[in-house]
Design a protein around this motif. Structure first.
Motif, PDB file in Angstrom:
ATOM      1  N   ALA A  83     -26.404 -27.447  20.057  1.00 35.26           N
ATOM      2  CA  ALA A  83     -26.012 -28.853  20.283  1.00 35.26           C
ATOM      3  C   ALA A  83     -27.151 -29.783  19.877  1.00 35.26           C
ATOM      4  N   ALA A  84     -26.781 -30.981  19.386  1.00 31.27           N
ATOM      5  CA  ALA A  84     -27.794 -31.973  18.981  1.00 31.27           C
ATOM      6  C   ALA A  84     -28.627 -32.401  20.187  1.00 31.27           C
ATOM      7  N   LEU A  85     -29.885 -32.635  19.920  1.00 33.51           N
ATOM      8  CA  LEU A  85     -30.809 -33.027  20.996  1.00 33.51           C
ATOM      9  C   LEU A  85     -30.851 -34.543  21.181  1.00 33.51           C
ATOM     10  N   TYR A  86     -30.998 -34.951  22.422  1.00 34.73           N
ATOM     11  CA  TYR A  86     -31.181 -36.368  22.735  1.00 34.73           C
ATOM     12  C   TYR A  86     -32.387 -36.536  23.644  1.00 34.73           C
ATOM     13  N   ARG A  87     -32.914 -37.752  23.641  1.00 34.31           N
ATOM     14  CA  ARG A  87     -34.032 -38.068  24.529  1.00 34.31           C
ATOM     15  C   ARG A  87     -33.705 -39.332  25.309  1.00 34.31           C
ATOM     16  N   LEU A  88     -33.942 -39.282  26.609  1.00 36.34           N
ATOM     17  CA  LEU A  88     -33.714 -40.459  27.457  1.00 36.34           C
ATOM     18  C   LEU A  88     -35.010 -40.786  28.187  1.00 36.34           C
ATOM     19  N   VAL A  89     -35.378 -42.044  28.200  1.00 37.16           N
ATOM     20  CA  VAL A  89     -36.543 -42.495  28.972  1.00 37.16           C
ATOM     21  C   VAL A  89     -36.067 -43.575  29.929  1.00 37.16           C
ATOM     22  N   ARG A 116     -33.659 -26.069  34.075  1.00 39.68           N
ATOM     23  CA  ARG A 116     -33.746 -24.784  33.366  1.00 39.68           C
ATOM     24  C   ARG A 116     -32.334 -24.289  33.026  1.00 39.68           C
ATOM     25  N   LEU A 117     -31.444 -24.375  33.999  1.00 41.33           N
ATOM     26  CA  LEU A 117     -30.063 -23.917  33.789  1.00 41.33           C
ATOM     27  C   LEU A 117     -29.334 -24.798  32.779  1.00 41.33           C
ATOM     28  N   ALA A 118     -29.645 -26.088  32.779  1.00 41.87           N
ATOM     29  CA  ALA A 118     -28.932 -27.041  31.914  1.00 41.87           C
ATOM     30  C   ALA A 118     -29.606 -27.219  30.550  1.00 41.87           C
ATOM     31  N   GLU A 119     -30.705 -26.490  30.323  1.00 36.70           N
ATOM     32  CA  GLU A 119     -31.486 -26.627  29.068  1.00 36.70           C
ATOM     33  C   GLU A 119     -32.029 -28.045  28.884  1.00 36.70           C
ATOM     34  N   VAL A 120     -32.410 -28.637  30.016  1.00 35.17           N
ATOM     35  CA  VAL A 120     -33.058 -29.955  29.969  1.00 35.17           C
ATOM     36  C   VAL A 120     -34.553 -29.745  30.166  1.00 35.17           C
ATOM     37  N   THR A 121     -35.363 -30.448  29.370  1.00 28.03           N
ATOM     38  CA  THR A 121     -36.817 -30.415  29.555  1.00 28.03           C
ATOM     39  C   THR A 121     -37.286 -31.864  29.719  1.00 28.03           C
ATOM     40  N   GLY A 122     -38.547 -32.043  30.109  1.00 31.72           N
ATOM     41  CA  GLY A 122     -39.010 -33.420  30.243  1.00 31.72           C
ATOM     42  C   GLY A 122     -40.267 -33.543  31.064  1.00 31.72           C
ATOM     43  N   LEU A 177     -36.224 -37.311  29.758  1.00 30.52           N
ATOM     44  CA  LEU A 177     -35.322 -36.152  29.803  1.00 30.52           C
ATOM     45  C   LEU A 177     -34.937 -35.841  28.367  1.00 30.52           C
ATOM     46  N   GLU A 178     -34.979 -34.574  27.979  1.00 24.86           N
ATOM     47  CA  GLU A 178     -34.532 -34.216  26.631  1.00 24.86           C
ATOM     48  C   GLU A 178     -33.643 -32.987  26.700  1.00 24.86           C
ATOM     49  N   GLY A 179     -32.626 -32.976  25.854  1.00 25.42           N
ATOM     50  CA  GLY A 179     -31.687 -31.853  25.864  1.00 25.42           C
ATOM     51  C   GLY A 179     -30.373 -32.271  25.231  1.00 25.42           C
ATOM     52  N   PRO A 180     -29.342 -31.394  25.311  1.00 29.73           N
ATOM     53  CA  PRO A 180     -28.032 -31.735  24.766  1.00 29.73           C
ATOM     54  C   PRO A 180     -27.449 -32.971  25.472  1.00 29.73           C
ATOM     55  N   HIS A 181     -26.644 -33.731  24.747  1.00 30.69           N
ATOM     56  CA  HIS A 181     -26.089 -34.996  25.261  1.00 30.69           C
ATOM     57  C   HIS A 181     -25.432 -34.831  26.629  1.00 30.69           C
ATOM     58  N   ASN A 182     -24.532 -33.835  26.734  1.00 32.07           N
ATOM     59  CA  ASN A 182     -23.796 -33.632  27.989  1.00 32.07           C
ATOM     60  C   ASN A 182     -24.710 -33.308  29.155  1.00 32.07           C
ATOM     61  N   ALA A 183     -25.709 -32.489  28.868  1.00 29.77           N
ATOM     62  CA  ALA A 183     -26.639 -32.065  29.927  1.00 29.77           C
ATOM     63  C   ALA A 183     -27.460 -33.254  30.418  1.00 29.77           C
ATOM     64  N   ILE A 184     -27.891 -34.093  29.482  1.00 26.89           N
ATOM     65  CA  ILE A 184     -28.670 -35.281  29.861  1.00 26.89           C
ATOM     66  C   ILE A 184     -27.789 -36.214  30.701  1.00 26.89           C
ATOM     67  N   GLN A 185     -26.558 -36.380  30.252  1.00 24.06           N
ATOM     68  CA  GLN A 185     -25.644 -37.293  30.942  1.00 24.06           C
ATOM     69  C   GLN A 185     -25.390 -36.834  32.385  1.00 24.06           C
TER      70      GLN A 185
END
Ligand SMILES: Cc1cc2nc3c(=O)[nH]c(=O)nc-3n(C[C@H](O)[C@H](O)[C@H](O)COP(=O)(O)O)c2cc1C
Length: 142
Positions: free
Chosen positions: A3-9, A36-42, A55-63
């Motif tokens: 999945a495409a990566l996104y970054r949220l600040v 860890r489970l959602a593949e979100v890092t930050g 927060l960085e990770g796939p769009h859905n996971a970040i949302q």
């Protein structure tokens, strides 16, 4: 295909009134488990009454993660500074890095806060992202 990566600040006002260390520990423990489970890092930064988080990770996971974070009563005035596609992760080794206690970071962060009069809408998300990234690099190389 990955999945495409996104970054949220975002930034928010810290509403924790007591046992701050315990509360931060609790936030980090939950964050690291869930992310860890959602593949979100930050990275999370806490200073002078404010939080800043990347927060960085796939769009859905970040949302999904951010929707939960926004409802948390330990902070308020949650303001998104940046949300954009990203080529790669800056915090790939971190389910949630905590860089609240490093002097250099606090100084640089403090300047951003003062320059903007702590008005979140006047704060540049890219600058916050860079401060967190630089300080993580310094912490890793110690
Ligand atoms: C400043 C701040 C940052 C947070 N960051 C995260 C995070 O990155 N990931 C996460 O899952 N929860 C984070 N939380 C906690 C969430 O708001 C929420 O309490 C938690 O996700 C609930 O998880 P649970 O349903 O597994 O108990 C954060 C809370 C605060 C106040």
């Amino acid at each position: 295909m990955t999945a495409a990566l996104y970054r949220l600040v975002y930034m928010s006002r810290n509403d924790i009134t007591d046992e701050i260390d315990t509360q931060i520990d609790d936030i980090l423990e939950t964050s690291r488990e869930n992310n860890r489970l959602a593949e979100v890092t930050g990275a999370l930064m806490f200073n002078t009454g404010c939080f800043a988080q990347v927060l960085e990770g796939p769009h859905n996971a970040i949302q999904t993660t951010f929707e939960r974070i926004q409802c948390d009563e330990r902070h308020s005035d949650v303001t998104v500074l940046l949300f954009e596609p990203s080529d790669k992760r800056a915090f790939s080794n971190w389910a949630m890095a905590y860089i609240g206690t490093q002097t250099a970071c606090i100084e640089r962060f403090g300047n951003i806060g003062t320059d903007s009069g702590f008005e979140f809408s006047a704060i540049d998300g890219e600058r916050i992202y860079e401060v967190l990234r630089e300080n993580l690099r310094e912490a890793e190389s110690v």
